[in-house]
Design an enzyme around this catalytic site. Structure first.
Site, short mmCIF file in Angstrom:
data_model
loop_
_atom_site.label_atom_id
_atom_site.label_comp_id
_atom_site.label_asym_id
_atom_site.label_seq_id
_atom_site.Cartn_x
_atom_site.Cartn_y
_atom_site.Cartn_z
N LEU A 64 0.84 -1.19 0.00
CA LEU A 64 0.00 0.00 0.00
C LEU A 64 0.88 1.25 0.00
O LEU A 64 1.93 1.27 0.64
CB LEU A 64 -0.92 0.00 1.23
CG LEU A 64 -1.82 -1.23 1.38
CD1 LEU A 64 -2.54 -1.19 2.72
CD2 LEU A 64 -2.83 -1.28 0.23
N LYS A 74 5.87 -2.72 12.53
CA LYS A 74 4.91 -2.45 13.61
C LYS A 74 3.62 -3.23 13.38
O LYS A 74 3.02 -3.77 14.31
CB LYS A 74 4.63 -0.96 13.71
CG LYS A 74 5.84 -0.17 14.22
CD LYS A 74 5.49 1.25 14.55
CE LYS A 74 6.64 1.96 15.25
NZ LYS A 74 7.85 2.12 14.42
N THR A 103 -2.76 19.63 25.12
CA THR A 103 -2.94 20.11 23.74
C THR A 103 -4.40 19.98 23.30
O THR A 103 -4.77 20.50 22.25
CB THR A 103 -2.06 19.34 22.72
OG1 THR A 103 -2.27 17.94 22.87
CG2 THR A 103 -0.60 19.67 22.87
N VAL A 105 -6.70 21.42 24.84
CA VAL A 105 -7.29 22.72 25.15
C VAL A 105 -7.08 23.63 23.94
O VAL A 105 -5.95 23.79 23.47
CB VAL A 105 -6.61 23.35 26.40
CG1 VAL A 105 -7.15 24.75 26.66
CG2 VAL A 105 -6.80 22.44 27.61
N SER A 182 -15.18 19.90 7.56
CA SER A 182 -15.75 18.55 7.45
C SER A 182 -17.26 18.60 7.21
O SER A 182 -17.84 17.66 6.68
CB SER A 182 -15.43 17.74 8.70
OG SER A 182 -15.81 18.45 9.85
N ASP A 256 -14.85 29.64 13.37
CA ASP A 256 -13.90 30.52 12.69
C ASP A 256 -14.60 31.09 11.47
O ASP A 256 -15.28 30.35 10.75
CB ASP A 256 -12.67 29.73 12.19
CG ASP A 256 -11.75 29.31 13.33
OD1 ASP A 256 -11.88 29.87 14.43
OD2 ASP A 256 -10.90 28.43 13.09
#
Ligand code: DCP
Ligand code: MG
Length: 335
Positions: A64, A74, A103, A105, A182, A256
């Protein structure tokens, strides 16, 4: 074991491998701060997530795109032992867990998180006692820590979209508004609201002439008055960051809003629709075709590699066509 779905909604027979690789990716981004490894793990996780069959070995996975020798090893370890020692070690490391937590937050990046941990701050409770160490954005992130982690159902953004368009168009019917991220890619659960706005009377030449404009400020003021926007993290001429709340019983959400010149609107929409990985691949393709593509423009590259004048763009499709890339609908960009 449950079989999670892959990005196209099908069952993912390799979801355990994908979860582990995604966790390693997050570790590389937040703790090691190795963006190269972060990207490598993410790409491998993505390509495996869309592989329809259960992998039998690392060797098989190597076929792949994006899976190399190290990741293959792994995968072998995960397949034979059901876990990965490297990840177990990461999980048992206090500092690493604390950095990963902090992180989460909004406004706290990997560097700030490490700094806080070096000061002995390792939990949200401890963070609440050291507000003096946080800036305005981070304070809002802390205040709404639980709310900002909650996914937003599509329906809720659909309702907000209606209100935003109605209210903003009362202000000025010429505003063009697109909710990207998204949400535009059709996801059912969304992390934050990314809105792109333009106005036909504002082009990049106005921008280059530093003509001051209040298009974005007016929108933010209007939505604050309406009661949808409840917090401002930052507000400039081209970018607003803040929080909003639809109803009494819905959580506070991160929002945003970006304002772009009208001639850059479609490059902006393409970029802010993502996904991140999709953008990377499309930009790489543009480069192979002799173009520079970014969130503002598509520019041909001269023989010396210097970018020329931007190509005139009137739709997202124009960008795909110009660089010879088969058009993908937003829902097909979930890689
Ligand atoms: N983007 C990008 N590269 C980045 C950050 C963002 O290309 N480093 C683009 C692609 C993203 C879009 O901006 O799709 C919006 O960023 P988000 O972080 O909000 O991501 P999404 O909206 O895609 O997902 P989520 O539901 O998690 O917000
Ligand atoms: Mg988003």
């Amino acid at each position: 074991m449950s079989k999670r779905k892959n990005p196209s909604g099908k069952e993912n027979p390799n979801h355990e491998i994908c979860e582990i690789l995604s966790e390693l990716a997050e570790y590389e981004k937040n703790v090691s701060r190795n963006i190269y490894k972060y990207n490598a793990y993410r790409k491998a996780a993505m390509v495996i997530a869309t592989h329809p069959k259960k992998l039998q070995s690392g060797e098989e996975a190597k076929h792949l795109k994006g899976v190399g020798e190290k990741i293959a090893k792994k995968i072998d370890e995960i397949l034979s032992t059901g876990k990965l020692r490297k990840l177990e070690e990461i999980h048992s490391d206090d500092a690493s867990n604390a950095i990963t937590l902090l992180t989460r937050v909004s406004g706290i990046g990997p560097a700030k998180a490490r700094q806080l941990v070096d000061h002995g701050i390792k939990t949200i409770e401890q963070l609440k006692k050291h507000k003096d160490k946080l800036n305005h954005h981070q304070l809002i992130g802390l205040k709404y820590f639980e709310d900002f982690e909650k996914k937003i159902p599509r329906k809720e953004i659909e309702e907000m979209e209606k209100i935003i368009k109605e209210e903003v168009h009362k202000l000025d019917g010429d505003y063009k508004i697109t909710i990207c991220g998204s949400y535009r890619r059709g996801k059912l659960e969304i992390s934050d609201i990314d809105i792109l706005v333009t106005h036909p009377k504002y082009s990049s030449s106005d921008h280059e002439h530093h003509k001051k404009n209040t298009y974005l400020e007016n929108i933010v003021e209007c939505l604050k008055k309406y009661g949808l926007i409840t917090e401002t993290i930052s507000l400039g001429e081209s970018k607003f960051m803040g929080a909003c709340k639809l109803k009494e019983d819905t959580p506070t959400r991160r929002i945003d809003i970006r304002f772009m010149p009208c001639d850059q609107y479609y490059c902006g929409i393409l970029y802010f629709t993502g996904s991140n990985l999709f953008n990377q691949e499309m930009r790489a393709h543009a480069h192979e075709e002799g173009f520079l593509l970014n969130e503002y423009a598509l520019k041909p590259l001269g023989s010396t590699g210097t970018p020329g004048e931007p190509v005139e763009i009137h739709s997202e499709k124009d960008i795909f066509e110009a660089i010879n890339y088969p058009y993908k609908k937003p829902e097909e960009r979930n890689i």
